[in-house]
Each structure stands twice: as structure tokens, then as C-alpha cells.
Design a protein around this motif. Sequence first.
Motif, PDB file in Angstrom:
ATOM      1  N   ARG A   1     -16.462 -47.102 -49.423  1.00 48.00           N
ATOM      2  CA  ARG A   1     -15.855 -46.079 -48.574  1.00 48.00           C
ATOM      3  C   ARG A   1     -16.733 -44.830 -48.553  1.00 48.00           C
ATOM      4  O   ARG A   1     -17.493 -44.572 -49.466  1.00 48.00           O
ATOM      5  CB  ARG A   1     -14.449 -45.762 -49.061  1.00 48.00           C
ATOM      6  CG  ARG A   1     -14.415 -45.244 -50.470  1.00 48.00           C
ATOM      7  CD  ARG A   1     -13.003 -45.103 -50.970  1.00 48.00           C
ATOM      8  NE  ARG A   1     -13.056 -44.645 -52.356  1.00 48.00           N
ATOM      9  CZ  ARG A   1     -12.045 -44.734 -53.203  1.00 48.00           C
ATOM     10  NH1 ARG A   1     -10.918 -45.284 -52.821  1.00 48.00           N
ATOM     11  NH2 ARG A   1     -12.154 -44.273 -54.423  1.00 48.00           N
TER      12      ARG A   1
ATOM     13  N   ASN B   1     -18.131 -41.310 -48.994  1.00 50.94           N
ATOM     14  CA  ASN B   1     -17.883 -40.347 -50.072  1.00 50.94           C
ATOM     15  C   ASN B   1     -18.721 -39.091 -49.914  1.00 50.94           C
ATOM     16  O   ASN B   1     -19.142 -38.490 -50.893  1.00 50.94           O
ATOM     17  CB  ASN B   1     -18.122 -40.993 -51.439  1.00 50.94           C
ATOM     18  CG  ASN B   1     -19.584 -41.243 -51.702  1.00 50.94           C
ATOM     19  OD1 ASN B   1     -20.400 -41.153 -50.792  1.00 50.94           O
ATOM     20  ND2 ASN B   1     -19.930 -41.542 -52.935  1.00 50.94           N
ATOM     21  N   LEU B   2     -18.959 -38.695 -48.662  1.00 53.45           N
ATOM     22  CA  LEU B   2     -19.792 -37.513 -48.442  1.00 53.45           C
ATOM     23  C   LEU B   2     -18.979 -36.232 -48.625  1.00 53.45           C
ATOM     24  O   LEU B   2     -17.788 -36.215 -48.330  1.00 53.45           O
ATOM     25  CB  LEU B   2     -20.370 -37.554 -47.021  1.00 53.45           C
ATOM     26  CG  LEU B   2     -21.298 -38.733 -46.745  1.00 53.45           C
ATOM     27  CD1 LEU B   2     -21.567 -38.853 -45.257  1.00 53.45           C
ATOM     28  CD2 LEU B   2     -22.604 -38.560 -47.504  1.00 53.45           C
ATOM     29  N   ASP B   3     -19.644 -35.193 -49.100  1.00 51.65           N
ATOM     30  CA  ASP B   3     -18.997 -33.888 -49.216  1.00 51.65           C
ATOM     31  C   ASP B   3     -18.867 -33.302 -47.814  1.00 51.65           C
ATOM     32  O   ASP B   3     -19.857 -33.124 -47.109  1.00 51.65           O
ATOM     33  CB  ASP B   3     -19.842 -32.974 -50.100  1.00 51.65           C
ATOM     34  CG  ASP B   3     -19.144 -31.649 -50.381  1.00 51.65           C
ATOM     35  OD1 ASP B   3     -18.394 -31.158 -49.504  1.00 51.65           O
ATOM     36  OD2 ASP B   3     -19.342 -31.103 -51.472  1.00 51.65           O
ATOM     37  N   LYS B   4     -17.621 -32.995 -47.420  1.00 50.15           N
ATOM     38  CA  LYS B   4     -17.393 -32.561 -46.045  1.00 50.15           C
ATOM     39  C   LYS B   4     -17.873 -31.147 -45.773  1.00 50.15           C
ATOM     40  O   LYS B   4     -17.919 -30.732 -44.625  1.00 50.15           O
ATOM     41  CB  LYS B   4     -15.904 -32.679 -45.717  1.00 50.15           C
ATOM     42  CG  LYS B   4     -15.447 -34.119 -45.718  1.00 50.15           C
ATOM     43  CD  LYS B   4     -14.023 -34.264 -45.271  1.00 50.15           C
ATOM     44  CE  LYS B   4     -13.679 -35.749 -45.219  1.00 50.15           C
ATOM     45  NZ  LYS B   4     -12.292 -35.996 -44.925  1.00 50.15           N
ATOM     46  N   SER B   5     -18.197 -30.419 -46.827  1.00 47.49           N
ATOM     47  CA  SER B   5     -18.606 -29.041 -46.571  1.00 47.49           C
ATOM     48  C   SER B   5     -20.123 -28.906 -46.495  1.00 47.49           C
ATOM     49  O   SER B   5     -20.630 -27.816 -46.283  1.00 47.49           O
ATOM     50  CB  SER B   5     -18.055 -28.120 -47.657  1.00 47.49           C
ATOM     51  OG  SER B   5     -18.619 -28.464 -48.896  1.00 47.49           O
ATOM     52  N   LEU B   6     -20.835 -30.011 -46.667  1.00 49.61           N
ATOM     53  CA  LEU B   6     -22.304 -29.929 -46.640  1.00 49.61           C
ATOM     54  C   LEU B   6     -22.865 -30.472 -45.334  1.00 49.61           C
ATOM     55  O   LEU B   6     -22.266 -31.342 -44.704  1.00 49.61           O
ATOM     56  CB  LEU B   6     -22.905 -30.726 -47.800  1.00 49.61           C
ATOM     57  CG  LEU B   6     -22.560 -30.286 -49.232  1.00 49.61           C
ATOM     58  CD1 LEU B   6     -23.294 -31.161 -50.234  1.00 49.61           C
ATOM     59  CD2 LEU B   6     -22.904 -28.832 -49.454  1.00 49.61           C
ATOM     60  N   SER B   7     -24.046 -29.971 -44.966  1.00 53.88           N
ATOM     61  CA  SER B   7     -24.741 -30.532 -43.805  1.00 53.88           C
ATOM     62  C   SER B   7     -25.583 -31.722 -44.281  1.00 53.88           C
ATOM     63  O   SER B   7     -25.697 -31.971 -45.487  1.00 53.88           O
ATOM     64  CB  SER B   7     -25.638 -29.479 -43.174  1.00 53.88           C
ATOM     65  OG  SER B   7     -26.730 -29.232 -44.023  1.00 53.88           O
TER      66      SER B   7
ATOM     67  N   GLU C   1     -11.842 -36.908 -50.372  1.00 49.95           N
ATOM     68  CA  GLU C   1     -13.223 -37.081 -49.903  1.00 49.95           C
ATOM     69  C   GLU C   1     -13.963 -38.171 -50.667  1.00 49.95           C
ATOM     70  O   GLU C   1     -14.935 -38.721 -50.175  1.00 49.95           O
ATOM     71  CB  GLU C   1     -14.009 -35.788 -50.172  1.00 49.95           C
ATOM     72  CG  GLU C   1     -13.998 -34.777 -49.097  1.00 49.95           C
ATOM     73  CD  GLU C   1     -14.860 -33.568 -49.477  1.00 49.95           C
ATOM     74  OE1 GLU C   1     -14.736 -32.564 -48.808  1.00 49.95           O
ATOM     75  OE2 GLU C   1     -15.642 -33.627 -50.444  1.00 49.95           O
ATOM     76  N   HIS C   2     -13.544 -38.397 -51.895  1.00 58.39           N
ATOM     77  CA  HIS C   2     -14.220 -39.297 -52.838  1.00 58.39           C
ATOM     78  C   HIS C   2     -15.607 -38.806 -53.208  1.00 58.39           C
ATOM     79  O   HIS C   2     -16.394 -39.541 -53.791  1.00 58.39           O
ATOM     80  CB  HIS C   2     -14.314 -40.725 -52.286  1.00 58.39           C
ATOM     81  CG  HIS C   2     -12.993 -41.265 -51.866  1.00 58.39           C
ATOM     82  ND1 HIS C   2     -11.970 -41.463 -52.749  1.00 58.39           N
ATOM     83  CD2 HIS C   2     -12.507 -41.615 -50.652  1.00 58.39           C
ATOM     84  CE1 HIS C   2     -10.917 -41.914 -52.105  1.00 58.39           C
ATOM     85  NE2 HIS C   2     -11.211 -42.012 -50.825  1.00 58.39           N
ATOM     86  N   SER C   3     -15.931 -37.580 -52.829  1.00 60.85           N
ATOM     87  CA  SER C   3     -17.284 -37.102 -53.128  1.00 60.85           C
ATOM     88  C   SER C   3     -17.465 -36.852 -54.629  1.00 60.85           C
ATOM     89  O   SER C   3     -18.589 -36.747 -55.105  1.00 60.85           O
ATOM     90  CB  SER C   3     -17.600 -35.833 -52.341  1.00 60.85           C
ATOM     91  OG  SER C   3     -16.668 -34.827 -52.640  1.00 60.85           O
TER      92      SER C   3
ATOM     93  N   TYR D   1     -19.610 -39.330 -56.372  1.00 65.00           N
ATOM     94  CA  TYR D   1     -21.061 -39.201 -56.317  1.00 65.00           C
ATOM     95  C   TYR D   1     -21.596 -38.546 -57.584  1.00 65.00           C
ATOM     96  O   TYR D   1     -22.651 -38.910 -58.082  1.00 65.00           O
ATOM     97  CB  TYR D   1     -21.479 -38.413 -55.067  1.00 65.00           C
ATOM     98  CG  TYR D   1     -22.960 -38.502 -54.832  1.00 65.00           C
ATOM     99  CD1 TYR D   1     -23.521 -39.687 -54.363  1.00 65.00           C
ATOM    100  CD2 TYR D   1     -23.805 -37.457 -55.152  1.00 65.00           C
ATOM    101  CE1 TYR D   1     -24.884 -39.801 -54.200  1.00 65.00           C
ATOM    102  CE2 TYR D   1     -25.168 -37.562 -54.993  1.00 65.00           C
ATOM    103  CZ  TYR D   1     -25.702 -38.738 -54.515  1.00 65.00           C
ATOM    104  OH  TYR D   1     -27.059 -38.859 -54.360  1.00 65.00           O
TER     105      TYR D   1
ATOM    106  N   GLN E   1     -29.267 -41.641 -49.014  1.00 64.46           N
ATOM    107  CA  GLN E   1     -28.934 -40.823 -50.186  1.00 64.46           C
ATOM    108  C   GLN E   1     -29.188 -41.629 -51.470  1.00 64.46           C
ATOM    109  O   GLN E   1     -29.667 -41.107 -52.462  1.00 64.46           O
ATOM    110  CB  GLN E   1     -27.456 -40.453 -50.090  1.00 64.46           C
ATOM    111  CG  GLN E   1     -27.101 -39.143 -50.712  1.00 64.46           C
ATOM    112  CD  GLN E   1     -25.608 -38.887 -50.658  1.00 64.46           C
ATOM    113  OE1 GLN E   1     -24.828 -39.677 -50.140  1.00 64.46           O
ATOM    114  NE2 GLN E   1     -25.198 -37.773 -51.205  1.00 64.46           N
TER     115      GLN E   1
ATOM    116  N   LEU F   1     -22.915 -30.838 -39.910  1.00 63.23           N
ATOM    117  CA  LEU F   1     -22.073 -31.097 -41.080  1.00 63.23           C
ATOM    118  C   LEU F   1     -21.794 -32.595 -41.150  1.00 63.23           C
ATOM    119  O   LEU F   1     -21.766 -33.272 -40.114  1.00 63.23           O
ATOM    120  CB  LEU F   1     -20.736 -30.360 -40.946  1.00 63.23           C
ATOM    121  CG  LEU F   1     -20.734 -28.867 -41.227  1.00 63.23           C
ATOM    122  CD1 LEU F   1     -19.343 -28.297 -41.007  1.00 63.23           C
ATOM    123  CD2 LEU F   1     -21.197 -28.576 -42.647  1.00 63.23           C
TER     124      LEU F   1
ATOM    125  N   LYS G   1     -19.503 -20.638 -47.154  1.00 58.26           N
ATOM    126  CA  LYS G   1     -19.160 -21.110 -45.819  1.00 58.26           C
ATOM    127  C   LYS G   1     -17.752 -20.711 -45.402  1.00 58.26           C
ATOM    128  O   LYS G   1     -17.406 -20.799 -44.238  1.00 58.26           O
ATOM    129  CB  LYS G   1     -19.293 -22.633 -45.750  1.00 58.26           C
ATOM    130  CG  LYS G   1     -20.737 -23.056 -45.726  1.00 58.26           C
ATOM    131  CD  LYS G   1     -20.898 -24.509 -45.430  1.00 58.26           C
ATOM    132  CE  LYS G   1     -22.371 -24.852 -45.431  1.00 58.26           C
ATOM    133  NZ  LYS G   1     -22.621 -26.276 -45.446  1.00 58.26           N
TER     134      LYS G   1
END
Lengths: 244, 278
Positions: B82, B84-90, A83-85, A88, B145, B129, A16
Motif C-alpha cells: 500500500r 506509504n508516502l508522506d502527504k506533506s512532502l513534494s 498515511e502509513h508513512s 518508512y 525511493q 506534492l 508548510k
Amino acid sequence: MKVHLVIQREFNFFKKRYIKITVAALISPLLYLIAFGWGLGKSVTLNSRPYMDFVLPGIIALTGMYTSYSAIALRVNTMRVHEHSFEYFLVAPIRITDLVFGHLVAGMFRGMYAVILIIISTMLFGIPIPITPAFIGICILNTAVFASLGYFAAVTIDNHYDMNNFSSFVITPMVFLCSTFFSLESLPGILRQSISYLPLSQVSNSLRCIVYGSPVSPFSYLILTSYLLVFIIAGMKMSKKDMV
Amino acid sequence: MIEFVNVTKKYKNRIALDSISLSIPKGTFFGLVGPNGAGKTTLLRILMTLLSASSGNVYVCNSSVHRNNSHVKKMIGYVPQRINLDKSLSVLETMKFSSALYDIPYKKSRSRIEELLELIHLKEHINALTTELSGGMKRKLMVIQALIHQPDILILDEPSVGIDACDRRALWDVLRGYHQQGKTVCFTTHYIEEAQALSQQVCLIDRGKILENDKPETLIGKIGTTTVEYFQDATEYRHFNSRKNAEVFANSLTSNYTLRDTTLEDVFYAFTKRRIVK
Ligand SMILES: Nc1ncnc2c1ncn2[C@@H]1O[C@H](COP(=O)(O)OP(=O)(O)OP(=O)(O)O)[C@@H](O)[C@H]1O
Ligand SMILES: [Mg+2]
């Protein structure tokens, strides 16, 4: 085994933003090449060889180091702290080893991508580089060492500011000191000794040996592999710590 | 099913959880309530292995939880407090990634993903996104999710914050439906009416200690089923176990009053206030 999921996700990230990543990967090595190679190099010789022959392996080494380190350090630290991702991953059924190796491979890929770009650009300017198996091996080991250092730093340090400091105190000095732009011979004894054991010195010296047509010391492989193992183990250990 | 045994968590010199022992039986709809900083999130994060307990243990189905215990992790779906989603994913990529992480091939999960997206009205944003979603949409995405692998245990830390009234009801329906399939649902909330509407068992915690842990009606019984609310310098509440006594008291008041059934909110207020006064 879910390593491939981590790699896939990082590849997706790369896909991307590949234009930005490509430009960023090229800019500083090209600047070094212009300033120290063509700028200085024309008029300087070192050990009766053109300075360009000396500096090019150094630039390739630092490109691999810098890109693989910062790609993973920035990405994992952002996922963890901002992001805290990363959380996950930690609550999902995936093993810590998969996380570490997935990011390691992603970082190696990013580092090698930058290295290949810079080699292609120098070739376009008519500077030949002997791409031997040893050359490729050292480059890959280089990116692995620094991707694993990047992962370790990213899971250890809890905020972006300190991440930046780590880079200023550890990575930037290495860029300039580790036998990249000048020969360590000119440094006083103890300093020379200690710097020569740093991973980037080992990489630049090994690549330089290849360019000069002499064999790489097995000792260099040993040192680099030891760094890699230490960083991987430390990264695994720190992946178990509390999340912020 | 979930068992906390003497769990203590210390941050430097602040005690966030003070020797908490709690068990949540299989199939319970469990509500965890308490004021800000009570330790709810800390407790859930310890269960999810994001934090380690300073002492004590947590078991899920008699298996001790730790970061590499994939067996336990597969049984749990977790919605953190809070985003916690990945910002680069749709949206779709996020859901695909989740199903892969939980070993569901996309072919199999595809219809389920669509169904879940439909449920929370996110289908039209499927290719957006995650950064392009509103706050409430992000939270709803996090909820589905957590549902993708149909976990036996669903843990939600303030799932309804920022979700509009319509979708909150829809969310309640999802959770109720889920519970009806025999699953364990454990959630925290600041909306006490939500805890009252949903939970079979409510645990009230404050400053890292469990104050009460019982059925909502039992808790209400503990302070009195009828409440008189009146204003005297500040709003005052008196609780009575018989409606008659409440009426007698209310009639003796000179100010305006409201006479009503006691709610869980009164219980919450009574217990936490009592603790502050102490
Ligand atoms: N990283 C941290 N360092 C120090 N103290 C912390 C940290 N995280 C939480 N605490 C403290 O632990 C206590 C419990 O916090 P926790 O987040 O579990 O509360 P909570 O019940 O979830 O509150 P809220 O309803 O506001 O979400 C609080 O006193 C908080 O200040
Ligand atoms: Mg909380």
C-alpha cells in the motif's frame, strides 16, 4: 544519530502550515483568557488576589500541554494509521530512540511556540508575566511530558476514533480539573490528592507559584521528570509493536 | 542470503503463515505468488520487521532481523503493497529525505535522484506534492525511493499494480538491470505473466503454506508442458508432458479447444485449485 532528520521533517510540516497552526494554537487559549480572565476575572478574586493572576498560569499550562500533546499525537497517529508513512521510518536504518526523541523535540517546539504566542498576546494586553528561568524550565518540561504522552498514545492506539476517545477521557478532563481554572482546595480530600499528582496540576501550580513570587517545589520537578521518563520508555516499548 | 526458519504468524485464531521455511540465495530473482490472503504480504512484512513472527526467525546474511538492526536495514530496499508516502512532502523532498535516511549526502545523491526520476517519467512533477500524483505515479515513486541507496536486496510487494503497460515494461527493465548487477530481487505479483517473465525461482504459497518452490520451467514440467484448454460447462484444462498425447486428446474432443504451451498461470491455477478441492 538521525534525530535531526525527524525534526527536520516535522519542521518542514510546520513551515508548510504555519498559518493554520498558529491560528489553531491561539484560538482556544485566547477564548479561555477572554471568558475566564477578562469576563469572570474582573469581578472575582481568589485568595485576595485578582482571578486573572490565578487563571493565567493555568491557561499557559494547558496551552503547552494541549498543543504539544495534540501536535504529536495527531501527526504520528496519522502517519502510522492513515498515511502509513511511519512504516518508512521503521524499515529504514534509524533507531527507535531517534524516532522517539525526534518527535518529542518536534512536539516541544510546537508546544513552546503556542506558549510563547499566548504570553506575547497577554503582554500586549498589559498583563505582566515574570519570565524567570524556573518559569521557562517548567514550561519546557510541561511540553516534553505531553509530547511524549502524545507519542505514546499515537504508537499505541490503532485508529483515529480511539485516539479521539483517549483525548476525551484523558486530556480534556485534565484541561479543566488540574488546578487550571479553580483551586484544588475546594475539592474533597482524596480527589484533591489524586488530581494534584497529575502532571498538569504540577505545572499549573508551579507556574502559579512563580507568578505569586514564591519558589517552585523541587518535588514538582521530580514528579514531572518521572512522568517524562515513564512516557518515553513506554513510547519506545510501543514503537516495537506490530504495525497495523 | 534471506532465510526464513519455521516462521509462523497467528492473528488471534487465524493462522496467516504456517511454519514457513524458505531460503532465497544471493543474486536470485525471486517471485512470490499466491491467491489473495495467501500470506505474501505478511511474510514480507515480517522480513521488514513491520510485523513480528509468532514463532520462528528471519535472517538476512546470517544476521537476525529486528527493528534496531540498521546494518540489515541498509541492505534492503522495500516497496510495500500500500502507498506509504508522506502527504506533506513534494516528490523531490521525498527523495531527499530518503537519501538522508540512508546516509547519502544530497550533493552525492542529487544526480541519482534526477536520473531515477527521469527513468520513471516523473521529472516534470518534481515539485508536486505526493498527494498530487496519480496512483501509478505514487507507486513508481515508491519504487525509486527503494532504489536510492542501491540496496543489495530489493523487496517489492506488488510493485506493478496500477502501473500502465509501458511503464510496467520500463519497471521490468529496471528490475532486470538491477538483478544483472548481482542484486537479489524478491517480489510478489498477481500478474503471473510477470512472475514468468522475470523470476528465476517461483514460490507458490496458499493459506500460509508453501505449495511449490522451484524454477518456473520445473514447475511447468510438474503439471505438463502442453495444455489443452476447452469448454465443457466450464473451462477445463488438461496438461500433457508430450505434445503428441495432447493432440490425441484434443482431437477426441467434441467442443472447441486451444492447444498451447503451459504457462505459469496454469501451474498457479492447477495447484491452488487442487488445494481448494482437497
Ligand atoms: N491485521 C490483520 N488481522 C487479522 N488478520 C489479518 C491481518 N492482516 C492480514 N490478515 C490475514 O492474514 C492472511 C494473509 O494476509 P496477507 O495480506 O499476507 O495476504 P496476501 O497474500 O498478501 O494477499 P493479497 O494478494 O490480497 O495481497 C489473510 O487471511 C488475512 O485475512
Ligand atoms: Mg499482499
